[in-house]
Design an enzyme around this catalytic site. Structure first.
Site, PDB file in Angstrom:
ATOM      1  CB  CYS A   2       2.775   2.331  -9.983  1.00 52.75           C
ATOM      2  SG  CYS A   2       1.465   3.438  -9.439  1.00 52.75           S
ATOM      3  N   GLY A  30       1.026  -3.031  -7.427  1.00 57.02           N
ATOM      4  CA  GLY A  30      -0.205  -2.266  -7.601  1.00 57.02           C
ATOM      5  C   GLY A  30      -1.320  -3.150  -8.103  1.00 57.02           C
ATOM      6  CG  ASN A 102       6.874   3.590  -8.785  1.00 56.14           C
ATOM      7  OD1 ASN A 102       5.973   3.823  -7.981  1.00 56.14           O
ATOM      8  ND2 ASN A 102       8.013   3.034  -8.444  1.00 56.14           N
ATOM      9  N   GLY A 103       5.368   6.726  -8.598  1.00 57.47           N
ATOM     10  CA  GLY A 103       5.769   7.725  -7.615  1.00 57.47           C
ATOM     11  C   GLY A 103       4.712   8.778  -7.403  1.00 57.47           C
ATOM     12  CE1 TYR A 245       3.674  -4.743   2.821  1.00 58.79           C
ATOM     13  CE2 TYR A 245       3.620  -3.108   1.078  1.00 58.79           C
ATOM     14  CZ  TYR A 245       3.001  -4.119   1.788  1.00 58.79           C
ATOM     15  OH  TYR A 245       1.731  -4.504   1.461  1.00 58.79           O
TER      16      TYR A 245
END
Ligand code: SF4
Length: 472
Positions: A2, A30, A102-103, A245
């Site tokens: 995210c 996201g 995030n995670g 990525y």
């Protein structure tokens, strides 16, 4: 994965507006939904959330009152069922605090057992927030952060606002997920990437280190390092997939631009292709063109073409209005999006031998579909080169491929994967090349080696739960 943003403005500038502006620049992290929180004073908050792209999800953000502190989140679902209640940031507790992350927490099921019947969502953020609140109310902010570092396993980068409007952030003990801090005389901000922070103008940007916390309170920025029981030697293990990525090329990781990292990945990949070719009957002059799979691999493909001395061509054209396929939640959605997303320059492909360059091969379905379409367009031969080594094991720390049974390279040799995809030859950058290209050994490479920063005791349960959630 995210994107998170937290802002405190020291001047009269509106934090909400700045936060929205930064969040739009994290859209690539996201696309399932987004949320924006404005601190309204005296422990009160205003919240806007919605599903889909930020422009759809946050249409009403301009109704939020101007504020000195704000939080933003753009969601890529890696846990939970995708319901609206799981959209972040969360605001809850007594005292009321706001939090976004995030995670993924990989031992989420172990910790959840402490909260039988009292949780409202499947989100691991709710657990983080509840555990934080338990300690924060009695012993304060630093103890609460230390408590989380000692209890939770996983990759997490957290930003939030405390009940008095203070901005805070912290990062998991191994620094698996990224978080950066920007400061100037006008603003303090935190974000998942450095790229968006440039928009704030003349700011000093620093990385928030593994296990580090930051708090802006009463006009003063303080920061400190924790040592977690989960990582007593304070080893860094940052996710290599951010460079391969996820992050924008204009962002930097460990003081190197992601652009440069991807270029280096391409250079090392080309060296390896040359070496592999030298040991077989293939020769690089059997290739007519190097073609990137848009968008992420374009930089690496430029380097591959330069290094091998083969012309670079963009024969796959991306429709920018279709979401990134990897971060869609089901294979069906991913394949549908892929066929809408990529068009081929058919006449140019006829009779040509193509070396496709992609950032990674995860499940293999997209590579297979692309190869099939290139052949239908008349390509004489199709080779595929990946800047990421074979992904042989799941991720439990924030990228949504926990289930190794879905990974094409998990139990197959490179030749077998090559046959399954339908290419004439397949090349992967090896692990040593990846580390050289990223100029660091301090990486999480769990999905490449099966050796993870934390023990794998909770991974099996994590996969089971994720399978169930995806079926809901
Ligand atoms: S397992 Fe792989 S994708 Fe997951 S955090 Fe580690 S390197 Fe990144």
């Amino acid at each position: 994965m995210c994107g998170v943003v937290g802002i405190f403005t020291k001047s009269s500038t509106d934090a909400v507006e700045l936060c929205a502006s930064l969040l739009f620049r994290l859209q690539h992290r996201g696309q399932d939904g987004a949320g924006l929180v404005s601190y309204a004073g005296e422990g009160q908050y205003q919240v806007v959330k919605g599903r889909g792209l930020i422009s759809d999800a946050l249409q009403e953000w301009t109704t939020l009152k101007p504020s000195k502190s704000a939080l933003g989140h753009t969601r890529y679902a890696t846990t939970g069922t995708g319901g609206i209640v799981e959209l972040q940031p969360f605001v809850s507790g007594l005292p009321k605090i706001a939090m976004a992350h995030n995670g993924n927490i990989s031992n989420v099921h172990e910790v959840r057992e402490r909260f039988v019947g009292t949780l409202h969502t499947e989100s691991d953020l709710e657990l983080l927030q509840e555990e934080f609140l338990k300690t924060y109310a009695s012993t304060g902010f630093i103890s609460a952060v230390q408590h989380l570092m000692d209890v939770f396993e996983g990759g997490y980068a957290v930003v939030g606002i405390l009940d008095n409007g203070d901005l805070y952030g912290f990062r998991d003990p191994f620094g698996i997920r990224p978080l950066f801090l920007a400061e100037s005389s006008d603003v303090v901000a935190m974000a998942s990437e450095t790229g968006p922070l440039d928009v704030l103008g003349d700011v000093t940007i620093t990385e928030i280190k593994p296990g580090e916390w930051v708090r802006y309170s009463d006009g003063k920025l303080t920061r400190g390092l924790t040592v977690s029981k989960k990582n007593p030697e304070s080893k860094r293990r940052s996710c290599m997939f951010e460079s391969v990525y996820f992050s924008s090329p204009q962002s930097s990781i460990q003081d190197t631009s992601v652009y440069r990292q991807r270029f280096q990945l391409g250079r090392y990949l080309a060296k390896q292709i040359s070496a592999d070719w030298a040991s077989t009957t293939f020769l690089t002059d059997e290739i007519d063109f190097v073609v990137p799979v848009p968008e992420t691999s374009r930089i690496a493909a430029t380097a591959v073409a330069e290094e091998l001395g083969i012309p670079f061509r963009e024969f796959l054209i991306k429709n920018p209005y279709v979401p990134r396929t990897f971060i869609l939640s089901s294979q069906e959605k991913r394949l549908q999006a892929l066929s809408q997303k990529l068009s081929l320059v058919g006449p140019e492909l006829k009779g040509k031998r193509i070396l496709l360059v992609d950032d990674s091969v995860v499940r293999g379905n997209t590579s297979r579909l692309m190869t099939q379409r290139l052949r239908e367009a008349g390509a004489k031969a199709v080779y595929l080169a990946s800047t990421c080594p074979p992904i042989v094991s799941g991720c439990y720390y924030g990228i949504d491929f926990p289930d190794r049974s879905e990974l094409i390279a998990a139990d197959q040799s490179i030749d077998q994967v090559s046959k399954l995809i339908g290419v004439d030859g397949l090349f992967y950058l090896n692990l040593a090349g990846l580390k050289k290209a990223l100029a660091t050994e301090n990486l999480c490479t769990g999905c490449l080696t099966g050796e993870y920063p934390y023990s794998d005791a909770h991974h099996g349960r994590f996969v089971e739960e994720r399978r169930k959630q995806r079926c809901l």
